[in-house]
Scaffold this active site. Structure first.
Site, PDB file in Angstrom:
ATOM      1  N   ILE A   1       0.642  -1.139   0.037  1.00  0.00           N
ATOM      2  CA  ILE A   1      -0.005  -0.031   0.261  1.00  0.00           C
ATOM      3  C   ILE A   1       0.772   1.123   0.073  1.00  0.00           C
ATOM      4  CG2 ILE A   1      -2.030  -1.066   1.198  1.00  0.00           C
ATOM      5  CD1 ILE A   1      -1.162   0.256   3.644  1.00  0.00           C
TER       6      ILE A   1
ATOM      7  N   TYR B   1       4.755  -1.044   3.131  1.00  0.00           N
ATOM      8  CA  TYR B   1       4.094   0.206   3.347  1.00  0.00           C
ATOM      9  C   TYR B   1       4.890   1.169   2.594  1.00  0.00           C
ATOM     10  CZ  TYR B   1       1.587   3.999   5.891  1.00  0.00           C
ATOM     11  OH  TYR B   1       1.157   5.176   6.161  1.00  0.00           O
ATOM     12  N   LYS B   2       4.717   1.666   1.699  1.00  0.00           N
ATOM     13  CA  LYS B   2       5.383   2.619   0.764  1.00  0.00           C
ATOM     14  C   LYS B   2       4.929   4.221   0.895  1.00  0.00           C
ATOM     15  CE  LYS B   2       6.200   4.210  -3.884  1.00  0.00           C
ATOM     16  NZ  LYS B   2       5.660   4.077  -5.409  1.00  0.00           N
ATOM     17  N   VAL B   3       6.100   4.834   1.621  1.00  0.00           N
ATOM     18  CA  VAL B   3       5.641   5.969   2.170  1.00  0.00           C
ATOM     19  C   VAL B   3       6.455   7.325   1.740  1.00  0.00           C
ATOM     20  CG1 VAL B   3       7.524   5.948   4.289  1.00  0.00           C
ATOM     21  CG2 VAL B   3       5.093   7.218   4.445  1.00  0.00           C
TER      22      VAL B   3
END
Length: 291
Positions: A158, A192-194
């Site tokens: 995500i 988690y891509k942030v």
């Protein structure tokens, strides 16, 4: 059923050095800004993405592609190196209010079994986070996406990206990134891509403290993206984020944006973009070894 895991998209060191070429209308705007003949044709984007996949995938642990412009072509042309995992974007971008991505839904035309047969190891979902939009709706979409991935043995990635609220003009980007992580950092996805805190700017200590604050709220492995970060600062951003607990990067612009619109794309990707990606991969390995 084969079930893929994060190991299928990492380097032998256990870190992630992943390349994104799934930008859509944003990439068209980049070509226009670089002086490409307008209107910029779909074919221009497709050719660039396929060239990038062919030239750069040997140096990436995974590559993120989009169905709209390049997924079919990279599969048909076997443009992705065998050592590089394929991630398919499963987000449909809805334009509005004068911007190319005003809202996002799960792209139901991306069939998990078909992409898996074609070699995909993971799917990715962009989640736009606005403080004045319904958190329950966002969480419901993420849960549906996770279910879709896991029922088909695919890794779930995500990508929460913060936006100013629909109403009002108060927007604290840094706080929004933290608030999004508090909400979605334990949502059952695999990765988690942030966005990088502070856009990677400022002194190292301040950047480290901001990254550690982010790490406190993410209960899964996480990687940084490069949009909004000066490409010269991105290697340090990877280093600092990994010191704070990140496991690498999933980035496009920091690797290839400087060659968009230049002649001899393949040559430029090989001579300019590939060394950048190799250097970033070396940083990931070095930081993983230090753990």
């Amino acid at each position: 059923m084969t079930t893929y895991t994060l190991k299928d998209i990492t380097r032998p060191s256990g870190g992630f050095a992943m390349l994104a070429v799934d930008q859509r209308e944003a990439m068209r705007l980049m070509f226009a800004a670089a002086g490409a003949p307008q209107p910029v044709a779909d074919r221009v984007l497709t050719d660039f993405k396929v060239n990038a996949a062919r030239t750069l995938s040997p140096f990436a642990s995974a590559i993120l592609v989009d169905q709209q412009f390049c997924y079919r072509q990279v599969v048909e042309q076997q443009a992705i190196a065998p050592s590089c995992g394929m991630i398919v974007a499963a987000d449909a971008f809805i334009p509005g209010n004068g911007i190319p991505v005003d809202s996002v839904i799960i792209d139901k035309t991306v069939d998990p079994q078909t992409v898996k047969r074609d070699g995909a190891k993971a799917l990715k979902l962009l989640v736009l986070w606005r403080s004045d939009e319904d958190a329950d709706q966002r969480l419901a979409m993420v849960r549906e996406f996770n279910q879709l991935c896991h029922a088909n043995g695919l890794v779930s990635i995500i990508e929460p990206v913060v936006r100013p609220p629909r109403r009002g003009d108060k927007f604290d980007r840094e706080q929004a990134i933290i608030d999004a992580a508090k909400e979605l950092g334990d949502s059952g996805a695999d990765l988690y891509k942030v966005e990088m805190p502070l856009c990677g700017k400022g002194d190292t200590q301040t950047l480290l403290a901001a990254s550690q604050r982010l790490n406190d709220h993410i209960a899964m492995p996480w990687v940084i993206l490069s949009s909004g970060v000066d490409e010269k600062l991105f290697p340090r951003a990877v280093r600092v984020a990994m010191s704070a607990g990140a496991s690498g990067f999933l980035a496009g612009r920091a690797v290839w944006s400087s060659v968009v619109g230049l002649p001899d794309t393949e040559l430029m990707l090989r001579d300019v973009a590939a060394p950048k990606l190799q250097r970033l991969g070396d940083i990931v390995d070095e930081m993983m070894a230090a753990r």
